[in-house]
Design an enzyme around this catalytic site. Structure first.
Site, short mmCIF file in Angstrom:
data_model
loop_
_atom_site.label_atom_id
_atom_site.label_comp_id
_atom_site.label_asym_id
_atom_site.label_seq_id
_atom_site.Cartn_x
_atom_site.Cartn_y
_atom_site.Cartn_z
N GLY A 9 10.93 5.73 -14.77
CA GLY A 9 9.42 5.79 -14.72
C GLY A 9 9.01 4.95 -13.55
CB ALA A 11 6.52 5.06 -6.94
CE LYS A 163 13.43 9.15 3.82
NZ LYS A 163 12.33 8.15 3.02
N1 LIG Z 1 8.55 6.67 -3.97
C1 LIG Z 1 8.83 7.68 -3.23
O1 LIG Z 1 7.85 8.22 -2.48
C2 LIG Z 1 9.94 8.54 -3.07
C3 LIG Z 1 10.99 7.83 -3.72
N2 LIG Z 1 12.04 8.55 -3.76
C4 LIG Z 1 13.42 8.14 -4.17
O2 LIG Z 1 13.61 8.00 -5.62
C5 LIG Z 1 14.32 6.80 -6.13
C6 LIG Z 1 13.39 5.96 -6.99
O3 LIG Z 1 12.12 5.37 -6.18
P1 LIG Z 1 10.88 4.86 -6.72
O4 LIG Z 1 10.36 5.56 -8.12
O5 LIG Z 1 9.70 4.89 -5.60
O6 LIG Z 1 11.31 3.30 -6.93
P2 LIG Z 1 10.71 2.43 -8.21
O7 LIG Z 1 10.93 1.04 -7.58
O8 LIG Z 1 9.00 2.74 -8.27
O9 LIG Z 1 11.39 2.80 -9.39
C7 LIG Z 1 12.78 2.57 -9.47
C8 LIG Z 1 13.12 3.04 -10.88
O10 LIG Z 1 14.62 3.00 -10.80
C9 LIG Z 1 14.81 2.59 -12.31
N3 LIG Z 1 16.21 1.82 -12.33
C10 LIG Z 1 16.56 0.84 -11.48
N4 LIG Z 1 17.78 0.26 -11.93
C11 LIG Z 1 18.01 1.02 -12.96
C12 LIG Z 1 19.12 0.81 -14.05
N5 LIG Z 1 20.04 0.01 -13.89
N6 LIG Z 1 18.99 1.57 -14.99
C13 LIG Z 1 18.07 2.57 -15.28
N7 LIG Z 1 16.74 2.64 -14.47
C14 LIG Z 1 16.97 1.77 -13.44
C15 LIG Z 1 13.66 1.81 -12.41
O11 LIG Z 1 13.39 1.02 -13.88
C16 LIG Z 1 12.58 2.20 -12.07
O12 LIG Z 1 11.87 3.24 -12.91
C17 LIG Z 1 14.56 5.98 -4.67
O13 LIG Z 1 15.96 6.16 -4.45
C18 LIG Z 1 13.76 6.48 -3.66
O14 LIG Z 1 14.21 6.38 -2.13
C19 LIG Z 1 12.35 9.77 -3.39
C20 LIG Z 1 11.35 10.60 -2.90
C21 LIG Z 1 9.95 9.83 -2.69
O1 LIG Z 2 11.35 9.00 0.66
C1 LIG Z 2 10.12 8.73 0.75
C2 LIG Z 2 9.17 9.81 1.07
O2 LIG Z 2 9.77 11.16 1.34
C3 LIG Z 2 9.65 7.53 0.26
O3 LIG Z 2 9.72 6.79 1.35
P1 LIG Z 2 9.86 5.12 1.27
O4 LIG Z 2 11.06 4.99 0.10
O5 LIG Z 2 10.11 4.33 2.31
O6 LIG Z 2 8.51 4.49 0.53
#
Ligand SMILES: NC(=O)C1=CN([C@@H]2O[C@H](COP(=O)(O)OP(=O)(O)OC[C@H]3O[C@@H](n4cnc5c(N)ncnc54)[C@H](O)[C@@H]3O)[C@@H](O)[C@H]2O)C=CC1
Ligand SMILES: O=C(CO)COP(=O)(O)O
Length: 304
Positions: A9, A11, A163
Site C-alpha cells: 500500500g 505510493a 536507471k
Molecule cells: N513510486 C513510484 O513512482 C514507482 C515505484 N516503483 C517501484 O515500486 C516499488 C514500491 O515503491 P513505492 O510504492 O513507491 O514505495 P513505498 O516506500 O511508498 O512503499 C513500499 C511498500 O512496500 C511494502 N513493504 C516493504 N517491505 C515489506 C515486507 N517485508 N512485506 C510486505 N510489504 C513490504 C511497504 O509496506 C509499502 O507498502 C519499488 O520497487 C519502486 O521502485 C515503480 C514505479 C513507480
Molecule cells: O521508478 C520511478 C518512476 O518510473 C520512480 O522513481 P523513484 O523510485 O526514484 O521515485
C-alpha cells in the site's frame, strides 16, 4: 472486469489500485496493516500485483506461497530492484517460486505522484506469456495510462531497475549545477551502460531504447519527484546518505541496486564506469566533485 489483489500500500501500489478501480475492476489493496487476511481474497483473484519494495519481495513471495493461489492467476511485479543475496530480479524470484503462473513485469516512466494527479503516462507490460501481458494491457489501459506489451520481461525490468543508479548521478549533476551539456552526456552514456549490463544478463538490447529503458531514464533523471534523484541531489549538497534516507521516509531502490550492481559487475567483469562512481559516492569513498573528475579523466576511448 477482473478481480485484482494489489500487495503493498505504498505510493505505487496505491496509484495502481486507483488506476484499476477507475477502469471498473474490483480491487483489493492489501498491506501488512490491512484489516483483512490475504487468504480471504486470493482464491477469487485473477491478477496479483506485487508492489512492494525490494526488501519486501521475499516475504511477499512466502506469504503468497502459504495461500492456495491458482496456477492461472497472473502475477504482476512492479518492483524495481535486485536481490542482494542472489542478484536476481523480482520477476526471476516470482517465476522460481511460482513456475506455473504467468509472470508479467509492469514498468515504465511512471512517477506515481503524476499518475495520482491524473496526468497521462505510458508503460510496458512484459511477459514470456504474451496473452497474460495483453490481459494486463487491457485491464490497465485508459485515457490517462497507455500500456504497450513486449516479450522481454528481463530487459523491461532491468531498464526500470538500473536507471535508478543513474537517477542518483543525475541528482548529483543538477545539484552541483554542472549544466545541460554535462547532464546530456551523463544520460547518453548511461544508456549503453544499462544495455551492457542487461545484455550480459540475458535481456534484449532493443528493449532499453523503449519506455522501460530510455523512457524511465529520462523521467527519473529529470524529475525532483524521483526519490533516487533526490538522494543524488542532497548528496551533492553535502548531506550524509544516512541523513537523506532518514528524511526521505520512502523507498529509494537505487541505493541497494548500486551495491548489487557493482558486486555483479565485479563478478562478471562488466564495465560500469558511471555506476562505479555512484557506488564510491554512496559508500563514502569520494566526494561528488571527485566522482565527476574521475569520470572526466578516464582513459580516452572510441564512443561506441
Ligand atoms: N513510486 C513510484 O513512482 C514507482 C515505484 N516503483 C517501484 O515500486 C516499488 C514500491 O515503491 P513505492 O510504492 O513507491 O514505495 P513505498 O516506500 O511508498 O512503499 C513500499 C511498500 O512496500 C511494502 N513493504 C516493504 N517491505 C515489506 C515486507 N517485508 N512485506 C510486505 N510489504 C513490504 C511497504 O509496506 C509499502 O507498502 C519499488 O520497487 C519502486 O521502485 C515503480 C514505479 C513507480
Ligand atoms: O521508478 C520511478 C518512476 O518510473 C520512480 O522513481 P523513484 O523510485 O526514484 O521515485
Amino acid at each position: 472486469m477482473a478481480i485484482l489483489t494489489i500487495i503493498g500500500g505504498g505510493a505505487w501500489g496505491s496509484a495502481l489500485a486507483n488506476l484499476a478501480t477507475k477502469k471498473g475492476n474490483q480491487v483489493h489493496l492489501w498491506s501488512r496493516r490491512s484489516s483483512f487476511e490475504l487468504e480471504s481474497v486470493i482464491t477469487s483473484t485473477d491478477i496479483v500485483v506485487s508492489a512492494v519494495s525490494m526488501k519486501g519481495v521475499a516475504a511477499t513471495v512466502d506469504r503468497l506461497l502459504a495461500t492456495n493461489l491458482s496456477p492461472n492467476t497472473i502475477i504482476v511485479t512492479v518492483t524495481k530492484g535486485l536481490d542482494p543475496a542472489t542478484t536476481n530480479t523480482p520477476s526471476q524470484i516470482w517465476q522460481t517460486a511460482f513456475p506455473h503462473n504467468p509472470i508479467v513485469v509492469l514498468s515504465g516512466p511512471n512517477l506515481s505522484e503524476e499518475i495520482r494527479q491524473g496526468l497521462p503516462a505510458a508503460t510496458v507490460a512484459a511477459s514470456f506469456d504474451l496473452s497474460a501481458a495483453k490481459q494486463v494491457q487491457n485491464i490497465y489501459s485508459s485515457e490517462i495510462f497507455r500500456v504497450y506489451v513486449n516479450q522481454d520481461p528481463l530487459g523491461t525490468e532491468l531498464g526500470g531497475t538500473l536507471k535508478n543508479v543513474f537517477a542518483i548521478a543525475a541528482g548529483v549533476c543538477d545539484g552541483l549545477q554542472l549544466g545541460t551539456n554535462a547532464k546530456s552526456a551523463l544520460l547518453t552514456r548511461a544508456l549503453p551502460e544499462m544495455i551492457r549490463v542487461g545484455v550480459r544478463l540475458g535481456a534484449q538490447a532493443e528493449t532499453f531504447y523503449g519506455l522501460s529503458g530510455l523512457g524511465d531514464l529520462l523521467a527519473t533523471c529529470n524529475s525532483s519527484l524521483s526519490r533516487n534523484y533526490r538522494v543524488g541531489f542532497r548528496l551533492s549538497q553535502g548531506k550524509s546518505l544516512e541523513e537523506i534516507l532518514q528524511e526521505l521516509q520512502s523507498t529509494a531502490e537505487g541505493v541497494n541496486t548500486t551495491n548489487v550492481l557493482i558486486d555483479l559487475a565485479n563478478q562478471r567483469g562488466i564495465e560500469v564506469p558511471v555506476s562505479r562512481q555512484v557506488y564510491r559516492l554512496l559508500n563514502g569513498e569520494i566526494t561528488p566533485e571527485q566522482a565527476v573528475l574521475a569520470l572526466m579523466e578516464r582513459a580516452l576511448k572510441p564512443e561506441i
